[in-house]
Design an enzyme around this catalytic site. Structure first.
Site: not given
Ligand code: DAK
Length: 258
Positions: A65, A109, A112, A132
């Protein structure tokens, strides 16, 4: 259609989606996420496209992200106006097969997103991780669940609690990617796998994908029942008859997706 943060190309039955935000190592900004959703929707509706390849650059599939966008977001903004959820929903329920061509950083992300695809081909330079924890949060796009299912509790814990990255060979040993190839070859290898998938009956591919995904959501008994129902259903398709006849007639099947 043209996009600012990605490019899309069609090669026969393949749709090739290339994430392209090199200055930010393909970080998943709002704009990128909404363009990705738009391009996935367009390729879903395109009947010529039977399999997608999702890739980034040699240096980064995606570094996760966009931290610069997230830094000032409140909890309420995250929960109520967050742009990410539609992406995971879209990719997680995507009906066509998705092949990931990974290279370089596949983080947060980005990992992910990769884990929401169906087949992962990695360049030898690939580094995967859920960092993260280093910025004071936890994975929010399915990482704690999908990574744990993919590699087991203890490796997932180590990666998520320490933020440590793993390399391509380790990822392959853990079953997180299926093939590792030299960095010059990962995209072509992914396309090769995608073309192979695209040559099968689209109905069998769609139902096979649904059945495998069910294994993540249900117990064995219910999963086996689900598989059996889909198996019976395929006997109503012309493609199943064509596939079996072609075998007996020693020729290649001509699947029509019916
Ligand atoms: N966001 C924004 N910019 C990034 C970025 C990121 N994630 N990663 C890299 N960049 C930018 C850098 O800031 C730098 O920009 P400039 O300074 O040149 O302007 C440029 O990309 C090049 O990066 P570096 O200079 O840092 O390059 P290095 O080779 O030295 O290092 C690195 C590469 C990948 C190790 C490093 O950039 C890094 O650690 N990046 C951050 C990786 C990270 O922490 N990723 C996880 C982000 S959190 C959710 C779903 C999902 C998520 C959240 C919510 N919901 C459903 C609610 C996901 C969260 C995350 O992914």
């Amino acid at each position: 259609m043209s996009y600012r943060t990605l490019s899309v190309a069609k090669e026969g039955p393949l749709g090739i989606v290339t994430i392209n935000r090199p200055d930010a190592l393909n970080a998943l900004s709002r704009e990128l996420v909404s363009e990705l959703i738009a391009v996935l929707s367009a390729l879903e509706a395109d009947e010529e496209v039977r399999c997608l390849v999702v890739t980034g650059s040699d240096r980064a599939f995606s570094a996760g992200a966009d931290i610069k966008e997230m830094v000032d977001m409140s909890a309420v903004q995250m929960a109520m106006t967050e742009h990410f959820f539609p992406l995971w929903d879209k990719v997680g329920r995507y009906p066509k097969p998705l092949v990931g061509a990974l290279s370089g950083f596949v983080l947060g992300g980005g990992l992910e997103l990769a884990m929401s695809l169906d087949v992962l081909i990695a360049s030898e330079t690939t580094q995967m991780g859920q960092p993260e924890i280093n910025i004071g949060v936890i994975p929010g796009g399915g990482g704690t669940q999908r990574l744990t299912r993919a590699v087991g509790k203890y490796k997932a814990m180590e990666m998520i609690l320490t933020g440590t990255r793993i390399g391509a060979e380790e990822a392959k040993t853990l079953g997180l990617v299926s093939r590792v190839v030299p960095k010059e070859a990962y995209l072509e290898e992914a396309k090769k796998v995608a073309r192979e998938i695209a040559s099968k009956s689209p109905m069998s591919v769609k139902l096979a994908k649904m059945a495998v995904n069910k294994a993540f959501e249900t117990g064995l008994g219910a999963g086996l029942d689900f598989e059996r129902e889909l198996f019976y259903l395929l006997f109503a398709s012309e493609d199943a008859k064509e596939g079996m006849k072609a075998f007996m007639e020693k020729r290649k099947p001509a699947f029509k997706g019916k």
